[in-house]
Design an enzyme around this catalytic site. Structure first.
Site, PDB file in Angstrom:
ATOM      1  N   TYR A  70      36.120  40.505  37.946  1.00  9.30           N
ATOM      2  CA  TYR A  70      35.205  39.655  37.177  1.00  9.30           C
ATOM      3  C   TYR A  70      33.813  40.259  37.127  1.00  9.30           C
ATOM      4  O   TYR A  70      33.092  40.096  36.146  1.00  9.30           O
ATOM      5  CB  TYR A  70      35.182  38.241  37.769  1.00  9.30           C
ATOM      6  CG  TYR A  70      34.413  37.264  36.909  1.00  9.30           C
ATOM      7  CD1 TYR A  70      34.796  37.020  35.598  1.00  9.30           C
ATOM      8  CD2 TYR A  70      33.303  36.594  37.410  1.00  9.30           C
ATOM      9  CE1 TYR A  70      34.092  36.135  34.794  1.00  9.30           C
ATOM     10  CE2 TYR A  70      32.601  35.695  36.612  1.00  9.30           C
ATOM     11  CZ  TYR A  70      32.992  35.478  35.306  1.00  9.30           C
ATOM     12  OH  TYR A  70      32.288  34.606  34.518  1.00  9.30           O
ATOM     13  N   PHE A  89      43.190  39.309  38.845  1.00  2.10           N
ATOM     14  CA  PHE A  89      41.830  39.777  39.139  1.00  2.10           C
ATOM     15  C   PHE A  89      41.125  38.800  40.061  1.00  2.10           C
ATOM     16  O   PHE A  89      41.537  37.649  40.211  1.00  2.10           O
ATOM     17  CB  PHE A  89      41.014  39.980  37.844  1.00  2.10           C
ATOM     18  CG  PHE A  89      40.608  38.695  37.174  1.00  2.10           C
ATOM     19  CD1 PHE A  89      39.376  38.121  37.429  1.00  2.10           C
ATOM     20  CD2 PHE A  89      41.468  38.061  36.290  1.00  2.10           C
ATOM     21  CE1 PHE A  89      39.005  36.929  36.817  1.00  2.10           C
ATOM     22  CE2 PHE A  89      41.099  36.870  35.672  1.00  2.10           C
ATOM     23  CZ  PHE A  89      39.872  36.304  35.929  1.00  2.10           C
ATOM     24  N   CYS A  90      40.044  39.296  40.692  1.00  3.71           N
ATOM     25  CA  CYS A  90      39.207  38.464  41.546  1.00  3.71           C
ATOM     26  C   CYS A  90      37.744  38.773  41.212  1.00  3.71           C
ATOM     27  O   CYS A  90      37.429  39.113  40.074  1.00  3.71           O
ATOM     28  CB  CYS A  90      39.544  38.693  43.020  1.00  3.71           C
ATOM     29  SG  CYS A  90      39.299  40.395  43.552  1.00  3.71           S
ATOM     30  N   GLN A  91      36.873  38.698  42.186  1.00  2.00           N
ATOM     31  CA  GLN A  91      35.452  38.959  41.937  1.00  2.00           C
ATOM     32  C   GLN A  91      35.128  40.443  42.015  1.00  2.00           C
ATOM     33  O   GLN A  91      34.465  40.983  41.150  1.00  2.00           O
ATOM     34  CB  GLN A  91      34.593  38.193  42.954  1.00  2.00           C
ATOM     35  CG  GLN A  91      33.096  38.283  42.696  1.00  2.00           C
ATOM     36  CD  GLN A  91      32.653  37.521  41.456  1.00  2.00           C
ATOM     37  OE1 GLN A  91      33.221  36.503  41.108  1.00  2.00           O
ATOM     38  NE2 GLN A  91      31.641  38.032  40.773  1.00  2.00           N
TER      39      GLN A  91
END
Length: 115
Positions: free
Chosen positions: A107, A78-80
Site C-alpha cells: 500500500y 498486499f499489506c502496508q
C-alpha cells in the site's frame, strides 16, 4: 522462508483495469479503514488461514464476497510495507491457491504512485 511470485505496480494496474485480479488487503481492519486500494477485500493476515478454509457460504456471509477458488489466477495479497503480504501469499499457496501472488510494493507504493 521461500519467496512467492510477485506482481509489480504496472502489472497490478493492468490486471485491475481488465478486472482480472482479486485483491486482498491483509492489514488490520483499522489500517484498511484508513485507506486501501480500491476493490480490495480486507482479510487480516491473522484470519486468512481460517478464511481460506471456510465453506464458500460461510466466507460469503462473513466477508460479503465470493470465496476465491483454488484455481483462480491473480489472487493478489498486499499489506502496508510488504511483510504480511508475503506471509499471506505463502500461506495461500501452501493451502493450494496456485494463483496467489504478492504485491511487494504494498500500500505504501500505491499511495506514493496512485494517490
Amino acid at each position: 522462508m521461500a519467496g512467492a511470485p510477485t506482481v509489480s505496480l504496472p502489472e497490478l494496474r493492468s490486471l485491475l483495469a481488465s478486472g482480472r485480479a482479486r485483491l486482498f488487503d491483509v492489514r488490520s481492519r483499522e489500517e484498511a479503514a484508513a485507506g486501501t486500494i480500491p476493490g480490495a477485500l480486507n482479510i487480516p493476515v491473522s484470519e486468512l488461514e481460517s478464511a481460506l478454509q471456510m465453506e464458500p457460504a460461510a466466507f460469503q456471509a462473513l466477508y460479503s464476497a465470493e470465496k476465491p477458488k483454488l484455481e483462480d489466477e491473480h489472487l493478489v495479497f498486499f499489506c502496508q510495507m510488504g511483510k504480511r503480504g508475503l506471509q499471506a501469499t505463502q500461506l495461500a499457496r501452501a493451502l493450494g491457491y496456485t494463483g496467489a501472488r504478492h504485491y511487494a510494493g504494498a500500500y505504501r507504493e500505491w499511495l506514493e504512485k496512485e494517490a
